[in-house]
Design a protein around this motif. Structure first.
Motif, PDB file in Angstrom:
ATOM      1  N   SER A 169      45.263  38.805  35.225  1.00  0.00           N
ATOM      2  CA  SER A 169      43.967  38.256  35.622  1.00  0.00           C
ATOM      3  C   SER A 169      42.844  38.763  34.718  1.00  0.00           C
ATOM      4  O   SER A 169      41.986  37.987  34.284  1.00  0.00           O
ATOM      5  N   ALA A 170      42.852  40.064  34.407  1.00  0.00           N
ATOM      6  CA  ALA A 170      41.809  40.635  33.548  1.00  0.00           C
ATOM      7  C   ALA A 170      41.874  40.042  32.145  1.00  0.00           C
ATOM      8  O   ALA A 170      40.845  39.729  31.539  1.00  0.00           O
ATOM      9  N   ALA A 171      43.093  39.882  31.610  1.00  0.00           N
ATOM     10  CA  ALA A 171      43.256  39.330  30.257  1.00  0.00           C
ATOM     11  C   ALA A 171      42.802  37.875  30.203  1.00  0.00           C
ATOM     12  O   ALA A 171      42.090  37.461  29.277  1.00  0.00           O
ATOM     13  N   ARG A 172      43.180  37.104  31.194  1.00  0.00           N
ATOM     14  CA  ARG A 172      42.802  35.691  31.202  1.00  0.00           C
ATOM     15  C   ARG A 172      41.296  35.506  31.398  1.00  0.00           C
ATOM     16  O   ARG A 172      40.710  34.556  30.869  1.00  0.00           O
ATOM     17  N   ALA A 173      40.677  36.405  32.128  1.00  0.00           N
ATOM     18  CA  ALA A 173      39.236  36.288  32.394  1.00  0.00           C
ATOM     19  C   ALA A 173      38.406  36.366  31.125  1.00  0.00           C
ATOM     20  O   ALA A 173      37.291  35.845  31.073  1.00  0.00           O
ATOM     21  N   VAL A 174      38.945  37.029  30.090  1.00  0.00           N
ATOM     22  CA  VAL A 174      38.228  37.112  28.806  1.00  0.00           C
ATOM     23  C   VAL A 174      38.999  36.384  27.702  1.00  0.00           C
ATOM     24  O   VAL A 174      38.800  36.634  26.513  1.00  0.00           O
ATOM     25  N   SER A 175      39.887  35.483  28.139  1.00  0.00           N
ATOM     26  CA  SER A 175      40.600  34.574  27.215  1.00  0.00           C
ATOM     27  C   SER A 175      41.433  35.296  26.163  1.00  0.00           C
ATOM     28  O   SER A 175      41.487  34.889  24.992  1.00  0.00           O
ATOM     29  N   ILE A 176      42.102  36.382  26.566  1.00  0.00           N
ATOM     30  CA  ILE A 176      42.997  37.108  25.651  1.00  0.00           C
ATOM     31  C   ILE A 176      44.407  36.552  25.797  1.00  0.00           C
ATOM     32  O   ILE A 176      44.905  36.360  26.908  1.00  0.00           O
ATOM     33  N   LYS A 177      45.057  36.299  24.664  1.00  0.00           N
ATOM     34  CA  LYS A 177      46.409  35.734  24.693  1.00  0.00           C
ATOM     35  C   LYS A 177      47.499  36.795  24.555  1.00  0.00           C
ATOM     36  O   LYS A 177      48.635  36.575  24.967  1.00  0.00           O
ATOM     37  N   SER A 178      47.178  37.935  23.945  1.00  0.00           N
ATOM     38  CA  SER A 178      48.173  39.001  23.814  1.00  0.00           C
ATOM     39  C   SER A 178      47.515  40.349  24.080  1.00  0.00           C
ATOM     40  O   SER A 178      46.308  40.524  23.863  1.00  0.00           O
ATOM     41  N   VAL A 179      48.307  41.277  24.574  1.00  0.00           N
ATOM     42  CA  VAL A 179      47.818  42.611  24.927  1.00  0.00           C
ATOM     43  C   VAL A 179      48.801  43.646  24.407  1.00  0.00           C
ATOM     44  O   VAL A 179      49.886  43.307  23.913  1.00  0.00           O
ATOM     45  N   TYR A 180      48.409  44.910  24.533  1.00  0.00           N
ATOM     46  CA  TYR A 180      49.278  46.014  24.147  1.00  0.00           C
ATOM     47  C   TYR A 180      49.601  46.836  25.393  1.00  0.00           C
ATOM     48  O   TYR A 180      48.741  47.052  26.239  1.00  0.00           O
ATOM     49  N   ILE A 181      50.827  47.274  25.484  1.00  0.00           N
ATOM     50  CA  ILE A 181      51.228  48.190  26.560  1.00  0.00           C
ATOM     51  C   ILE A 181      51.562  49.523  25.914  1.00  0.00           C
ATOM     52  O   ILE A 181      52.355  49.588  24.966  1.00  0.00           O
ATOM     53  N   SER A 182      50.940  50.572  26.407  1.00  0.00           N
ATOM     54  CA  SER A 182      51.149  51.902  25.834  1.00  0.00           C
ATOM     55  C   SER A 182      52.097  52.725  26.691  1.00  0.00           C
ATOM     56  O   SER A 182      52.075  52.646  27.918  1.00  0.00           O
TER      57      SER A 182
END
Length: 531
Positions: free
Chosen positions: A303-316
């Motif tokens: 939800s947080a990623a889509r709210a700012v239109s991010i298509k990919s993220v990093y998991i640490s």
């Protein structure tokens, strides 16, 4: 005895250290070896799930059964520490701010200390962000992590009761915030509202709008920043999406960070929604309590990623516990990294309240000169030096509210300024030192002074005495005395300006504001005319 030039220097003997942290859903301990490279090599990691967060949600207190469970876990940790031969002074133990939500948190930590003889420090929300900042530095040491310090990055840690967000730019902290949103809270809302698993994203969308708004307001380029997801459930998800050769339950620490698409996270969430909790426990090899929280955590991330239109993220694979480890390994991180960040916040705060920048910098410079000159007498630490420096930079910001009693307004404004990494006690010390830059000396009848511990009252008096003298030496805010040198004798502090000017204003101010210095350091303050 003289050493032979051919003698080979003895190798530095590695020391073993440990960090322990207590959160809403687990207690964790990392044991690491500190080597001469100033890097920590993790020897062992142990994590035990606990229902602290569930207890807090249910009754705002930690149940007796949970207290006993945690005490037994700490006993087992203590045995492991003894096996490694780690002395208690080499153990850093903290509790996250979520424990403050429990009415019996103080007694709970006292019980653990009584059982294990390990004293726990209760962190403030801003300190969590700072330790994530330190943990983030380790990404550059791992595989594929060398470029993550460049540009803008946001670290979002999804916990059981809260989410913590850290915004960084070019390796510096820009913004830290904590939200009352977490996997346990989401799970509770599901159960209370009788939501189906398929409705989790919709439920999360109603809670993550504040995170998205903060990102838009604090990230310079909302289209190109990197979003790093941290948290235990995210590490479980990372291990499923990018399995390690040994099929680890959590994301392999050697991976450092992995890149995944939001679509991959969504597909994983859909798999979970179509599985029973028992199937997740069996397939993911996690506890029942952990299995229930994976879907809520994923829904928050998506939800947080889509709210700012991010298509990919990093998991640490890292956690704020690794930040604690960084600090334990290299004590200079506090004095260098912390000082740089805190002073940046202080100067930004000063500009916000339209203070006289040149005067503030001059008073800070003179304060540090005096602090260093009197080091043997006051015996204060580098931490206290930073507190004095910030108090000096901000001592006049209260004039933004009113020139009358501006020292009182300064105290209030500092108390309500967020310095990520500093504890509430440290911020209070800054506020009270700045409050005493003018007018009355500290008195027991002043509530802000009376509320301090005897040790902190002494620190305030030592630092405020220095600040008052430094402020007096730029009474007319024009730095007209030039560069000032100080000379100490048994009975006096002589202030020697580099050029002769009309010094009457500073001389009068010095005689008025040197009162506390004379009491604390036994020296009368004089302004010496170079002519």
């Amino acid at each position: 005895m003289k050493k032979n030039s051919n003698t080979v220097e003895e190798a530095v003997v590695p020391t073993t250290i440990a960090v322990i942290d207590i959160g809403a859903t687990f207690i964790r301990m990392l044991i690491a070896e500190k080597r001469d490279t100033k890097e920590a090599y993790i020897l062992e990691k142990t994590v035990q799930s606990v229902p602290i967060g569930r207890d807090i949600i249910a009754s705002r207190r930690i149940s007796n059964a949970t207290v006993e469970q945690c005490a037994q876990i700490l006993k087992s940790f203590r045995k492991l520490l003894d096996e490694y031969g780690i002395p208690l002074e080499s153990v850093t133990a903290v509790a996250t701010p979520t424990l403050n939500m429990a009415d019996n948190s103080a007694v709970f930590l006292d019980r653990l200390a009584n059982t294990s003889h390990i004293a726990f420090r209760l962190l403030d929300p801003g300190q969590i962000g700072y330790y994530y900042h330190l943990a983030f530095r380790r990404l550059g040491k791992g595989k594929g992590g060398s470029n993550h310090d460049k540009g803008e990055a946001v670290v979002l840690e999804i916990g059981g009761l809260t989410c913590s967000m850290l915004c960084r730019k070019e390796g510096e902290i820009r913004f830290v915030q904590t939200y009352s949103l977490g996997s346990l809270r989401m799970r509770q809302q599901m159960e209370q509202g009788d939501f189906r698993p398929q409705q989790l994203i919709a439920l999360a969308d109603g809670r993550t709008h504040e995170i998205a708004e903060q990102l838009r307001n604090n990230v310079d380029d909302i289209k190109s920043f990197k979003l790093f997801l941290m948290g235990r459930e995210m590490r479980f998800a990372g291990a499923r999406l990018r399995p390690s050769p040994n099929n680890a339950v959590e994301l392999d620490p050697t991976a450092g960070v992995i890149s995944v698409t939001v679509d991959e996270l969504s597909a994983l969430l859909k798999q979970i929604e179509n599985s029973s909790t028992e199937e997740i426990v069996r397939e993911w090899r996690v506890s029942y309590a952990d299995a229930e929280l994976i879907a809520p955590a994923l829904s928050i991330a998506i939800s947080a990623a889509r709210a700012v239109s991010i298509k990919s993220v990093y998991i640490s694979s890292l956690s704020f516990c690794h930040g604690l480890l960084e600090e334990a390994v290299d004590g200079t991180l506090w004095t260098n990294t912390m000082r740089k960040h805190v002073l940046r916040v202080a100067r930004a705060t000063g500009r916000k309240y339209q203070h006289d920048v040149n005067h503030a910098e001059q008073v800070a410079k003179l304060s540090l000169q005096l602090f260093d000159l009197l080091q043997e007498e006051h015996g204060c630490t580098q931490r206290h030096r930073l507190i004095l420096e910030v108090a000096a930079l901000l001592h006049d910001i209260g004039a933004f509210v009113s020139a009358n009693s501006h020292h009182i307004h300064t105290m209030y404004l500092i108390r309500n300024t967020e310095f990520a990494g500093l504890s509430s006690e440290e911020i209070e010390l800054i506020a009270v030192v700045a409050r005493y830059h003018r007018k009355s000396m500290p008195k027991a009848s002043h509530p802000e002074y009376a509320a301090l511990s005897p040790e902190d009252r002494l620190v305030v008096s030592k630092l405020a005495a220095i600040l008052r003298v430094a402020d007096a030496l730029d009474r007319v805010h024009d730095q007209s005395l030039g560069k000032i040198k100080f000379k100490l004798s048994e009975t006096s502090l002589v202030c020697i300006p580099s050029r002769r000017v009309a010094t009457s204003a500073e001389q009068v101010a010095l005689s008025e504001k040197g009162d506390l210095f004379e009491v604390m350091y036994g020296r009368h303050c004089y302004l010496y005319d170079p002519e």
